[in-house]
Design an enzyme around this catalytic site. Structure first.
Site, short mmCIF file in Angstrom:
data_model
loop_
_atom_site.label_atom_id
_atom_site.label_comp_id
_atom_site.label_asym_id
_atom_site.label_seq_id
_atom_site.Cartn_x
_atom_site.Cartn_y
_atom_site.Cartn_z
N SER A 195 -42.29 53.08 32.05
CA SER A 195 -41.05 53.71 31.60
C SER A 195 -41.10 55.23 31.81
O SER A 195 -41.31 55.70 32.93
CB SER A 195 -40.79 53.35 30.13
OG SER A 195 -39.47 53.68 29.76
N ASP A 210 -38.15 47.07 31.74
CA ASP A 210 -39.11 47.98 31.09
C ASP A 210 -40.13 47.18 30.28
O ASP A 210 -39.78 46.24 29.57
CB ASP A 210 -38.30 48.90 30.16
CG ASP A 210 -39.09 50.10 29.70
OD1 ASP A 210 -40.20 49.91 29.18
OD2 ASP A 210 -38.58 51.23 29.84
#
Length: 841
Positions: A382, A664
């Protein structure tokens, strides 16, 4: 295909081939093997069903059986429908050409036809074809023994008869890593006269070409296209079908302006062009030129669990850099031998701008301690992938001070972003999206998010690509970066029920569970059976960053997890993993009961609402078409990553999906460590950088629990209530009894002694106390996840805090690294040192 007669059992004269011949591929003994295996014919006779419970209010069921065997066909077959009968009799036979060295799981679904709504499924049978012995007939009664029928014993059941026999002829050439299997593929090239096809297009008529068993399926003529390719599994004996059809009546069969030309591809001579004629009603016949070729070139997907050649070469170069740096840092009297050099990795979590900014501070501190040259791997997830992507744009970034890049990042993070949706920017986004779609890339909301994010971070388009980072690794001058994401299902499953670790590096994109990877420049191209069948240009890195940091992919089920007690969900997942081992189609028959009659459609609607990911990013699946080895689920390397409820059900796994759905990692565990857990990387020390607010140990504890369940070597993470309440700057975890477990040095994002010290050993004066006040409270922090702009003051505080926490724990870092060197030396002699644990947690 239905209606195909049984194959004679007598072998061809002079044929004396073994049932399975295995050859190891040169130079790849630990990666993949070539096998030559015979093809078999499977006969499935659907006899009858009994006691089918009607879902219709006014009549009995209108039943049919749907058959799906994806290892033998990419289509689904079905029986005729028997109207108004609770005990339908079919006596229909279906034939499949199968390869017994792959996992063949036949799905039989008993369905109730409904003309107004979606057909109701009564129950589903998953049957492993491996139970059938060649030359024998097997009759099975599949019964749904639900609780409601236990008293009466009027179970819903399906009676089926199976028969199998070897097909005479040459065996099929397979390539396998004992988990995935690539089968023989042929490619049909179809060429038409473009002037003729344009003439028909001007008249509103399309030439429609279909190979149902192919990767491409159906293709149609366009203004600038006269050549078509179809890739198929050769053993399936695919068939080409061609017809002319009005563009306006795509679904109307009667709109065809020609009969359907059918060409069985098995009759085409390999390597030669053949002219065929499509008769056109009341017009001149259309000429087509066909050429069939065998795809004999090597696979574009690497099947193997070893490190790729490029990474091994990098490690050889980097080891020299690390050895030299360790000698200086640890003040060693002699050079380290190759086997004595520990593998040190930095593992960063996500956290948006907070992770991006703080990671710069952490890396700058490691650089000041001369420890950055001691690191072999850098992993990000991320927000921390933004840091890595920026740094690796420069080939010698770690050899120069990070003060310059840090200043540039500060300028962007503190700048107003209101112009991101200006008219000029919107025009640019629209143009980019249109060009990517035209090139063949999958369009989605994530593509737009990628462009907006690029402008947010850089204010300009960049031509920079992931493979450009190879320049930063050419001489081993920087650590090797990995970018972590999860591959999930688009719908029907939350992240806890199904997800697969996926890693990007400048060399490869890999899904470690399958032992499958592709060169990074191939990502986004189309693949079939391990071969790249449609080559697309490599995407700019901004499109990958959009996948790595896609915060819009959460479904409602994931949201429910994060708003509830995560420990309960974790325990439920662990229980699912135990339960699923008891119900697997590998060894027995699995009968799946659908929801109750009254709640069926309501349940499906609710499930769709809870699990649908409306803003998901999609990419072409490089595993598409690959099949599973018959013993795949028992392979040690697969078991290491086998961690979802679907892993024992091959028909539900990624190779059958058209797209990868990447999200993610924070929707499961906010860690980038999956690449480091691969045993072939043999990581000795992990410097864990956690950018979470609130519970600063949560992600590391979840990582430990995950590794424990998966039997991945990882030190125990346990903390006292006092430590959880008042965390310190640095913790070191190790497992003295397991030398395979890495030493983990954990740096949570906390403000401890930084409040009083501006540098290690240098106290703040009264006027400097304000600089030590860093608000890291979860809900009211200026570094909260959704904040897109930091003030200059807050940015400096966060970076300075991160830098200080590393510098202030230099001794713990050096002690852990020194222990790793000693472990390496001792492992060579077989005498592993015992750790007293002094100064370690």
């Amino acid at each position: 295909m239905k209606g195909l007669p049984p194959v004679p059992t007598r072998a061809c004269p002079g044929t004396a081939l073994p049932l399975a011949v295995t050859m190891t591929m040169k130079g790849a003994a630990r990666e993949s093997q070539m096998k030559f295996c015979p093809i078999h014919m499977l006969s499935v006779r659907i006899i009858q069903a009994k006691n089918i419970k009607s879902r219709d209010l006014l009549s009995a069921s209108d039943c049919y059986v749907r058959l799906w065997l994806p290892s033998a066909s990419n289509g689904k077959l079905r029986t005729k429908t028997i109207k108004n009968s609770d005990n339908p009799i079919w006596n229909e036979t279906f034939y499949f050409r199968i390869q017994r060295d792959v996992e063949n799981v036949l799905e039989l679904a008993v369905c109730d036809e409904d003309p107004l709504t979606k057909d109701d499924m009564q129950f589903t049978v998953l049957f492993n074809v491996a139970r059938i012995r060649p030359g024998e007939t097997l009759r099975e009664m599949f019964a749904l023994k639900s609780e409601r029928e236990r008293c009466t014993k009027k179970w819903e059941s399906l009676e089926v008869e199976f028969w199998m026999e070897r097909i005479p002829g040459p065996p099929e050439h397979l390539i396998t890593n004992d988990v995935l299997v690539s089968r023989e593929v042929c490619c049909l090239k179809v060429q038409v006269d473009i002037n003729e096809s344009r003439k028909y297009l001007r008249e509103g008529v399309n030439l429609v070409l279909t190979v149902p068993a192919s990767h491409e399926g159906t293709q149609k003529t366009t203004e600038d296209r006269d050549t078509f390719y179809f890739h198929c599994v050769k053993a399936w004996e695919p068939v080409l079908k061609v017809r002319l059809q009005k563009v306006s009546d795509k679904e109307d069969v009667n709109s065809n302006l020609s009969d359907t030309l059918t060409v069985p591809m098995k009759f085409l001579p390999v390597g030669h062009t053949v002219k065929v004629t499509l008769p056109v009603r009341r017009n001149v016949p259309l000429q087509l030129y066909l050429q069939l070729d065998d795809c004999t070139e090597k696979l574009d997907v690497r099947l193997g669990y070893d490190l790729c050649r490029e990474e091994q070469e990098f490690l050889h170069k980097r080891r020299r850099v690390v050895a030299s740096a360790l000698k200086r840092v640890l003040h060693l009297e002699r050079d380290l031998h190759g086997h004595e050099v520990p593998v040190i990795a930095v593992m960063a979590t996500g956290g948006g701008l907070r992770a991006m900014s703080a990671m710069y501070g952490h890396l700058l501190a490691l650089q000041k301690l001369n420890l950055l040259d001691c690191v072999t791997y850098l992993t990000g997830a991320s927000g921390s992938t933004w840091t890595l992507a920026d740094l690796y744009e420069h080939a010698d970034w770690s050899q120069k001070t990070l003060e310059g890049p840090l200043k540039a990042v500060k300028e962007q993070v503190t700048k107003c972003k209101l112009n991101l949706m200006s008219i000029d920017h919107l025009k640019y986004y629209h143009k980019e999206l249109a060009e990517r779609a035209k090139a063949g890339h999958v369009s989605s909301f994530t593509t737009l998010w990628s462009l907006v994010q690029e402008m947010f971070l850089h204010e300009r388009p960049r031509k920079y690509k992931l493979t450009d980072q190879r320049k930063a690794l050419e001489y081993g001058q920087n650590p090797l970066p990995f970018y972590a994401v999860l591959n999930v299902k688009e719908e029907k499953f939350g992240t806890f029920k199904f997800r697969e670790w996926t890693n990007f590096s400048p060399y490869e994109v890999a899904i470690p569970k399958y032992g499958a990877s592709i060169p990074s420049e191939y990502f986004d191209s189309e693949f079939f059976m391990g071969r790249r069948v449609k080559k697309l240009p490599e995407s700019r890195i901004c499109y990958l960053e959009g996948l790595w940091t896609n915060i819009f992919t959460r479904n409602l089920l994931d949201g429910l997890y994060w708003s509830s007690n995560s420990n309960e969900f974790w325990e439920r997942w662990a229980k699912d993993m135990v339960d699923i081992e008891k119900h697997s189609p590998e060894d027995d028959v699995t009968v799946i009961e659908p929801p109750s009659c009254l709640s069926g459609k309501l349940y499906e609607m609710f499930q769709d609402i809870m699990t649908k990911r409306p803003l998901l990013g999609k990419s072409h699946n490089f595993l598409r078409g690959l099949e599973f080895h018959k013993d795949y689920s028992h392979q040690k390397k697969f078991i290491e990553w086998k961690d979802t409820v679907l892993d024992s059900f091959p028909n539900s796994l990624t190779p059958l999906q058209k797209y990868l759905c990447l999200i993610d990692v924070g929707y499961f565990i906010n860690t980038s460590g999956a690449a480091l857990f691969k045993p072939e990387r043999n990581v000795d020390v992990i410097i864990s950088l956690d950018y979470g607010l609130g519970n600063v140990f949560k992600q590391l504890e979840m990582t430990y629990k995950y590794c424990k369940i998966q039997k991945i070597p990882f030190p125990k993470v346990e903390l006292s209530k006092e430590e959880e309440k008042n965390p310190k700057e640095c913790y070191v975890f190790l497992d003295a009894e397991d030398p395979r477990a890495p030493i983990v040095i954990h740096f949570p994002l906390v403000n401890d002694t930084f409040k009083e010290f501006k540098e290690p050993g240098v106290k703040r004066c009264v006027s400097e106390m304000e600089e030590g006040k860093v608000n890291l409270e979860n809900n009211c922090s200026p570094y909260y996840l959704i904040r897109l702009i930091y003030s200059s003051e807050n940015f400096d505080k966060l970076v300075n805090l991160s830098q200080y926490n590393i510098l202030n724990n230099k001794d713990l870092l050096l002690q852990a690294i020194r222990s790793a060197v000693e472990r390496r030396r001792s492992s060579r002699t077989g005498n592993l040192p015992s750790h007293s644990g002094a100064g370690y947690h």
